[in-house]
Design a protein around this motif. Sequence first.
Motif, short mmCIF file in Angstrom:
data_model
loop_
_atom_site.label_atom_id
_atom_site.label_comp_id
_atom_site.label_asym_id
_atom_site.label_seq_id
_atom_site.Cartn_x
_atom_site.Cartn_y
_atom_site.Cartn_z
N GLN A 138 93.47 66.64 41.80
CA GLN A 138 94.71 67.09 42.43
C GLN A 138 95.95 66.43 41.82
O GLN A 138 97.08 66.69 42.25
N GLY A 139 95.75 65.57 40.84
CA GLY A 139 96.87 64.94 40.16
C GLY A 139 97.60 63.90 40.99
O GLY A 139 98.79 63.69 40.82
N ILE A 140 96.86 63.23 41.87
CA ILE A 140 97.44 62.22 42.76
C ILE A 140 97.07 60.83 42.24
O ILE A 140 95.91 60.57 41.91
N THR A 141 98.04 59.95 42.16
CA THR A 141 97.77 58.58 41.72
C THR A 141 97.17 57.76 42.87
O THR A 141 97.33 58.11 44.04
N GLN A 142 96.53 56.66 42.51
CA GLN A 142 96.01 55.75 43.53
C GLN A 142 97.13 55.25 44.43
O GLN A 142 96.96 55.16 45.64
N THR A 143 98.25 54.92 43.82
CA THR A 143 99.37 54.38 44.59
C THR A 143 99.86 55.37 45.63
O THR A 143 100.05 55.02 46.79
N VAL A 144 100.04 56.61 45.23
CA VAL A 144 100.52 57.64 46.15
C VAL A 144 99.52 57.89 47.27
O VAL A 144 99.89 57.95 48.45
N LEU A 145 98.24 58.02 46.92
CA LEU A 145 97.22 58.27 47.96
C LEU A 145 97.13 57.08 48.91
O LEU A 145 97.10 57.26 50.13
N ALA A 146 97.10 55.89 48.37
CA ALA A 146 97.01 54.69 49.21
C ALA A 146 98.18 54.61 50.19
O ALA A 146 97.98 54.34 51.38
N GLN A 147 99.38 54.86 49.70
CA GLN A 147 100.56 54.80 50.57
C GLN A 147 100.49 55.86 51.66
O GLN A 147 100.80 55.58 52.82
N SER A 148 100.07 57.07 51.31
CA SER A 148 100.02 58.14 52.31
C SER A 148 98.92 57.91 53.34
O SER A 148 99.02 58.38 54.47
N VAL A 149 97.88 57.17 52.96
CA VAL A 149 96.77 56.87 53.87
C VAL A 149 97.05 55.61 54.69
O VAL A 149 96.47 55.41 55.76
N GLY A 150 97.95 54.77 54.19
CA GLY A 150 98.28 53.54 54.91
C GLY A 150 97.42 52.35 54.54
O GLY A 150 97.18 51.47 55.37
N ILE A 151 96.92 52.34 53.29
CA ILE A 151 96.16 51.19 52.81
C ILE A 151 96.80 50.71 51.51
O ILE A 151 97.62 51.39 50.92
N ARG A 152 96.39 49.53 51.08
CA ARG A 152 96.91 48.99 49.82
C ARG A 152 96.24 49.70 48.64
O ARG A 152 95.08 50.09 48.72
N GLN A 153 96.95 49.79 47.54
CA GLN A 153 96.40 50.41 46.33
C GLN A 153 95.17 49.65 45.87
O GLN A 153 94.20 50.25 45.41
N GLU A 154 95.20 48.34 46.01
CA GLU A 154 94.05 47.52 45.61
C GLU A 154 92.81 47.88 46.43
O GLU A 154 91.69 47.88 45.91
N SER A 155 93.01 48.18 47.71
CA SER A 155 91.88 48.58 48.56
C SER A 155 91.31 49.91 48.11
O SER A 155 90.08 50.08 48.04
N LEU A 156 92.18 50.86 47.79
CA LEU A 156 91.70 52.16 47.31
C LEU A 156 90.95 52.00 46.00
O LEU A 156 89.90 52.62 45.79
N SER A 157 91.45 51.16 45.13
CA SER A 157 90.77 50.89 43.87
C SER A 157 89.36 50.35 44.12
O SER A 157 88.39 50.79 43.49
N ARG A 158 89.25 49.42 45.04
CA ARG A 158 87.94 48.83 45.36
C ARG A 158 87.01 49.87 45.99
O ARG A 158 85.80 49.86 45.73
N ILE A 159 87.56 50.76 46.82
CA ILE A 159 86.77 51.83 47.41
C ILE A 159 86.23 52.74 46.31
O ILE A 159 85.04 53.08 46.27
#
Length: 77
Positions: free
Chosen positions: A13-34
């Motif tokens: 969908q062309g979404i960055t980790q940073t954008v998804l993490a912010q919209s979900v309400g978690i840190r980018q580092e957490s999304l990366s680890r997930i």
Amino acid sequence: MVGVNIKRLRKKQGITQTVLAQSVGIRQESLSRIEKGRLNPSLSTLTRIAKELNISVSTLLGEEQIVPLTLYRYFEE
């Protein structure tokens, strides 16, 4: 498996980790680890990620079955 699915669908969908993490309400580092399988997301986080990616939680889990909309709405709340 869940993390791989999140990463694949996010990139599709062309979404960055940073954008998804912010919209979900978690840190980018957490999304990366997930995405790397180093952190198991809670059901609440999975639900928010699925909602942002406009897919069902079962799709994130790699299940083939279709989740009825009523069940999906239950997990949204």
